[in-house]
Design an enzyme around this catalytic site. Structure first.
Site, PDB file in Angstrom:
ATOM      1  N   ARG A 147      10.758   2.743  -5.238  1.00  0.00           N
ATOM      2  CA  ARG A 147       9.672   3.020  -4.320  1.00  0.00           C
ATOM      3  C   ARG A 147      10.177   4.060  -3.342  1.00  0.00           C
ATOM      4  O   ARG A 147      11.283   3.912  -2.798  1.00  0.00           O
ATOM      5  CB  ARG A 147       9.296   1.735  -3.576  1.00  0.00           C
ATOM      6  CG  ARG A 147       8.026   1.840  -2.782  1.00  0.00           C
ATOM      7  CD  ARG A 147       7.790   0.608  -1.944  1.00  0.00           C
ATOM      8  NE  ARG A 147       8.571   0.636  -0.718  1.00  0.00           N
ATOM      9  CZ  ARG A 147       8.333  -0.135   0.356  1.00  0.00           C
ATOM     10  NH1 ARG A 147       7.362  -1.024   0.314  1.00  0.00           N
ATOM     11  NH2 ARG A 147       9.076  -0.046   1.438  1.00  0.00           N
ATOM     12  N   TYR A 159       6.717   2.907   8.637  1.00  0.00           N
ATOM     13  CA  TYR A 159       6.918   1.794   7.717  1.00  0.00           C
ATOM     14  C   TYR A 159       7.750   2.238   6.499  1.00  0.00           C
ATOM     15  O   TYR A 159       7.471   3.273   5.898  1.00  0.00           O
ATOM     16  CB  TYR A 159       5.578   1.227   7.191  1.00  0.00           C
ATOM     17  CG  TYR A 159       5.848   0.326   6.026  1.00  0.00           C
ATOM     18  CD1 TYR A 159       6.350  -0.960   6.234  1.00  0.00           C
ATOM     19  CD2 TYR A 159       5.745   0.783   4.710  1.00  0.00           C
ATOM     20  CE1 TYR A 159       6.714  -1.772   5.169  1.00  0.00           C
ATOM     21  CE2 TYR A 159       6.095  -0.027   3.640  1.00  0.00           C
ATOM     22  CZ  TYR A 159       6.582  -1.294   3.886  1.00  0.00           C
ATOM     23  OH  TYR A 159       6.969  -2.086   2.829  1.00  0.00           O
ATOM     24  N   ASP A 220       4.056   2.985  -1.227  1.00  0.00           N
ATOM     25  CA  ASP A 220       3.287   1.950  -0.525  1.00  0.00           C
ATOM     26  C   ASP A 220       2.620   2.571   0.707  1.00  0.00           C
ATOM     27  O   ASP A 220       3.312   3.039   1.623  1.00  0.00           O
ATOM     28  CB  ASP A 220       4.255   0.832  -0.094  1.00  0.00           C
ATOM     29  CG  ASP A 220       3.546  -0.433   0.386  1.00  0.00           C
ATOM     30  OD1 ASP A 220       2.333  -0.360   0.679  1.00  0.00           O
ATOM     31  OD2 ASP A 220       4.216  -1.478   0.471  1.00  0.00           O
ATOM     32  N   HIS A 222       0.708   0.826   2.667  1.00  0.00           N
ATOM     33  CA  HIS A 222       0.749  -0.286   3.625  1.00  0.00           C
ATOM     34  C   HIS A 222      -0.524  -0.428   4.444  1.00  0.00           C
ATOM     35  O   HIS A 222      -0.480  -0.513   5.681  1.00  0.00           O
ATOM     36  CB  HIS A 222       1.998  -0.168   4.525  1.00  0.00           C
ATOM     37  CG  HIS A 222       2.726  -1.464   4.683  1.00  0.00           C
ATOM     38  ND1 HIS A 222       2.673  -2.220   5.822  1.00  0.00           N
ATOM     39  CD2 HIS A 222       3.493  -2.156   3.824  1.00  0.00           C
ATOM     40  CE1 HIS A 222       3.404  -3.315   5.653  1.00  0.00           C
ATOM     41  NE2 HIS A 222       3.911  -3.307   4.447  1.00  0.00           N
ATOM     42  N   GLU A 246       0.354   1.752  -3.677  1.00  0.00           N
ATOM     43  CA  GLU A 246       0.146   0.360  -3.264  1.00  0.00           C
ATOM     44  C   GLU A 246      -0.613   0.253  -1.946  1.00  0.00           C
ATOM     45  O   GLU A 246      -0.406   1.065  -1.040  1.00  0.00           O
ATOM     46  CB  GLU A 246       1.542  -0.266  -3.103  1.00  0.00           C
ATOM     47  CG  GLU A 246       1.539  -1.691  -2.600  1.00  0.00           C
ATOM     48  CD  GLU A 246       2.954  -2.206  -2.395  1.00  0.00           C
ATOM     49  OE1 GLU A 246       3.918  -1.569  -2.885  1.00  0.00           O
ATOM     50  OE2 GLU A 246       3.103  -3.233  -1.724  1.00  0.00           O
ATOM     51  N   GLU A 272      -0.273  -8.078  -1.869  1.00  0.00           N
ATOM     52  CA  GLU A 272       0.857  -8.869  -1.363  1.00  0.00           C
ATOM     53  C   GLU A 272       0.421  -9.804  -0.229  1.00  0.00           C
ATOM     54  O   GLU A 272       1.060 -10.833  -0.006  1.00  0.00           O
ATOM     55  CB  GLU A 272       2.022  -7.969  -0.921  1.00  0.00           C
ATOM     56  CG  GLU A 272       1.730  -7.122   0.299  1.00  0.00           C
ATOM     57  CD  GLU A 272       2.872  -6.164   0.642  1.00  0.00           C
ATOM     58  OE1 GLU A 272       3.442  -5.579  -0.278  1.00  0.00           O
ATOM     59  OE2 GLU A 272       3.184  -6.022   1.828  1.00  0.00           O
ATOM     60  N   ARG A 293      -0.283  -7.774  -6.757  1.00  0.00           N
ATOM     61  CA  ARG A 293       0.974  -7.791  -5.998  1.00  0.00           C
ATOM     62  C   ARG A 293       1.429  -9.190  -5.571  1.00  0.00           C
ATOM     63  O   ARG A 293       2.477  -9.355  -4.958  1.00  0.00           O
ATOM     64  CB  ARG A 293       0.809  -6.923  -4.732  1.00  0.00           C
ATOM     65  CG  ARG A 293       0.724  -5.442  -5.004  1.00  0.00           C
ATOM     66  CD  ARG A 293       2.072  -4.880  -5.448  1.00  0.00           C
ATOM     67  NE  ARG A 293       2.993  -4.775  -4.338  1.00  0.00           N
ATOM     68  CZ  ARG A 293       4.276  -5.152  -4.370  1.00  0.00           C
ATOM     69  NH1 ARG A 293       4.797  -5.712  -5.435  1.00  0.00           N
ATOM     70  NH2 ARG A 293       5.038  -4.994  -3.326  1.00  0.00           N
ATOM     71  N   GLU A 349       9.167  -6.258  -7.803  1.00  0.00           N
ATOM     72  CA  GLU A 349       9.862  -5.653  -6.658  1.00  0.00           C
ATOM     73  C   GLU A 349      11.143  -6.430  -6.381  1.00  0.00           C
ATOM     74  O   GLU A 349      11.150  -7.665  -6.414  1.00  0.00           O
ATOM     75  CB  GLU A 349       8.949  -5.704  -5.430  1.00  0.00           C
ATOM     76  CG  GLU A 349       9.518  -5.027  -4.188  1.00  0.00           C
ATOM     77  CD  GLU A 349       8.548  -5.119  -3.005  1.00  0.00           C
ATOM     78  OE1 GLU A 349       7.696  -6.033  -2.994  1.00  0.00           O
ATOM     79  OE2 GLU A 349       8.647  -4.282  -2.090  1.00  0.00           O
ATOM     80  N   TRP A 412      -0.639  -2.447  10.366  1.00  0.00           N
ATOM     81  CA  TRP A 412       0.782  -2.118  10.171  1.00  0.00           C
ATOM     82  C   TRP A 412       1.108  -2.103   8.684  1.00  0.00           C
ATOM     83  O   TRP A 412       0.618  -2.845   7.914  1.00  0.00           O
ATOM     84  CB  TRP A 412       1.695  -3.148  10.867  1.00  0.00           C
ATOM     85  CG  TRP A 412       3.118  -2.828  10.520  1.00  0.00           C
ATOM     86  CD1 TRP A 412       3.871  -1.781  10.986  1.00  0.00           C
ATOM     87  CD2 TRP A 412       3.960  -3.543   9.594  1.00  0.00           C
ATOM     88  NE1 TRP A 412       5.111  -1.786  10.408  1.00  0.00           N
ATOM     89  CE2 TRP A 412       5.184  -2.851   9.544  1.00  0.00           C
ATOM     90  CE3 TRP A 412       3.768  -4.679   8.793  1.00  0.00           C
ATOM     91  CZ2 TRP A 412       6.243  -3.265   8.719  1.00  0.00           C
ATOM     92  CZ3 TRP A 412       4.810  -5.096   7.994  1.00  0.00           C
ATOM     93  CH2 TRP A 412       6.038  -4.397   7.958  1.00  0.00           C
TER      94      TRP A 412
HETATM   95  O1  EZ4 Z   1       6.086  -5.047   4.443  1.00  0.00           O
HETATM   96  O2  EZ4 Z   1       7.396  -7.991   2.968  1.00  0.00           O
HETATM   97  O3  EZ4 Z   1       5.831  -3.876  -0.726  1.00  0.00           O
HETATM   98  N1  EZ4 Z   1       6.482  -4.427   0.127  1.00  0.00           N
HETATM   99  C1  EZ4 Z   1       6.117  -4.566   1.378  1.00  0.00           C
HETATM  100  C2  EZ4 Z   1       7.020  -5.369   2.258  1.00  0.00           C
HETATM  101  C3  EZ4 Z   1       6.262  -5.987   3.429  1.00  0.00           C
HETATM  102  C4  EZ4 Z   1       7.043  -7.136   4.009  1.00  0.00           C
HETATM  103  C5  EZ4 Z   1       6.230  -7.894   5.041  1.00  0.00           C
HETATM  104  O4  EZ4 Z   1       6.813  -9.130   5.273  1.00  0.00           O
HETATM  105  O5  EZ4 Z   1       5.084  -4.066   1.769  1.00  0.00           O
HETATM  106  O6  EZ4 Z   1       8.081  -4.584   2.709  1.00  0.00           O
HETATM  107 CO    CO Z   2       3.839  -3.555   0.063  1.00  0.00          CO
END
Ligand code: EZ4
Ligand code: CO
Length: 412
Positions: A147, A159, A220, A222, A246, A272, A293, A349, A412
């Site tokens: 990633r 992030y 990602d 996020h 993602e 996730e 996820r 992952e 976030w």
């Molecule tokens: O930010 O697990 O794809 N992985 C992620 C992780 C999440 C954390 C949050 O607890 O997005 O790094």
């Molecule tokens: Co993620």
């Protein structure tokens, strides 16, 4: 196979983990992961105060019945705390059943469908040379998929990007990224979507140029983009052949993904933070995503994730189980047993756990040839050293929060 007791173990070997230990009257012990990053004690209390007393005296073999009893019996359905607690019970009962059967768990789930579970690690860099080093380091450690997360000019911390070339996680110098911080309050990060969208495609162009067409690349977003921003990013990344993009949108609104899907052929992964099949219902049925996820830990356990993945299989949607360091080795082990067994495995992952985490949990899964195998011993293959676990008491920790540069709270 009566359950004699159920105990909650909270330990912090590098980071906080919640583990449920179920013991049967004849002394068989099973473990389940109940870790919910930043809200660990809510799951610990849910298990200790409301679930453990109900388990005592039940038949440990009746996994489906226990799952339904905890899910329907609570009246209050779904939610990350409830579903993580149910996952801990379910996983511990599967561990027990497999130990009693004398088989590694994946054998009870249908046996191996492949040699191992391909994994991806977390590469990141504040600039291209640092990112290239991080990718090379992953390749040298045996990863075949990475990633890629990058800093964005003008933003202080973003992030997924380690804050130094040798970010210290669990005492080991490493690049990959650990977002939860041990502090009284969450750290604050800042965000500018336009700056991000301007910068990211050029980084993937450079990475493809440097590492060639074979390397499996993921990214990602996020949860930070609107549907139309996500569509634009997906389109812009098409030339760089991502394995997946993602969490492009927060995705509570499943319909948002229709718009994204209409505009891009970049494969999409989501979920996730989801916790039941209902969060995926439209996404899977309408084939709006390519990868699910959810890990075992946050989606109600092996029982529930198996059902989500079987549903996904009908629509050619594959697994992509969440596996950061906040899923404990118990949770990773459960995910790898399930991933080895299901036909529609996609990728797993995997961030290498901190050394203390491994000393406390002693997992038997092995990382080799770019993948994980769960090991051949009966059960999940995790040996919690409870005396050592007790030497690492809980420490308050939070995931960061995020604000736009004008101060508005953002995802976030
Ligand atoms: O930010 O697990 O794809 N992985 C992620 C992780 C999440 C954390 C949050 O607890 O997005 O790094
Ligand atoms: Co993620």
């Amino acid at each position: 196979m009566r359950i004699d007791r159920a105990d909650v173990i909270v330990t912090s070997p590098g980071r906080n983990f919640v583990t449920l230990r179920i013991t049967t009257a004849d002394g068989v012990v099973g473990y389940g992961d109940g870790t919910l990053n930043g809200r660990e004690l809510a799951v610990a209390a849910y298990l200790r105060d409301h679930v453990a007393p109900l388990l005592v005296g039940r038949d440990a073999h009746r996994i489906e019945d226990t799952w339904q009893y905890l899910y329907r019996g609570a009246y209050w359905r779904r939610g990350p705390v409830t579903m993580t607690a149910i996952a801990a019970v379910d996983t511990a009962l599967w561990d027990i059943k497999a130990k009693v059967a004398g088989l590694p768990l994946y054998q009870l789930l249908g046996g191996a469908s492949r040699e191992n579970c391909l994994v991806y690690g977390h590469a990141s860099g504040r600039d291209l040379p640092e990112l290239y080093d991080s990718i090379r380091q992953h390749l040298e450690s045996g990863f075949r998929a990475v990633r890629v997360q990058t800093a964005v000019p003008g933003l202080e911390s973003v992030y997924g990007v380690a804050s130094s070339a040798a970010a210290s996680v669990g005492g080991d110098a490493r690049y990959d990224y650990e977002p939860a911080r041990r502090s009284a309050r969450p750290a604050e990060e800042s965000w500018d979507t336009r700056a991000y969208l301007r910068h990211v495609p050029g980084v993937f162009e450079a990475v493809r140029h440097e590492f060639g067409p074979e390397l499996v690349l993921l990214h990602d977003a996020h949860h930070r983009l609107t549907p139309v921003q996500a569509a634009r990013l997906g389109k812009a990344l098409e030339p760089y052949d991502l394995f997946w993009l993602e969490d492009v949108t927060p995705a509570e609104n499943q319909e948002a993904l229709r718009l994204v899907r209409q505009h891009t052929t970049t494969p999409l992964a989501i979920g996730e933070v989801f916790n039941t099949v209902w969060d995926y219902q439209a996404l899977i049925r309408e084939q709006l995503i390519d990868y699910v996820r959810s890990p075992v830990t946050h989606a109600g356990g092996v029982t529930a994730l198996r059902k989500i993945l079987d549903y996904a299989a009908m629509y050619q949607v594959k697994s992509g189980m969440h596996g950061p360091t906040d899923v404990s080795p118990v949770g990773i082990a459960a995910s790898v047993h399930l991933g080895l067994a299901v036909h529609n495995f996609g990728i797993q992952e995997y961030m290498l756990p901190a050394p203390q985490t491994l000393e406390v949990f002693n997992p038997t899964f092995e990382f080799a040839d770019g993948g994980l195998r769960p090991g051949e011993e009966p059960g999940l293959g995790v040996h919690l050293d409870e005396a050592l676990a007790a030497e690492f008491p809980y420490e308050r920790a939070y995931l960061p929060t995020n604000r736009l540069v004008d101060g508005t709270v953002h995802d976030w």
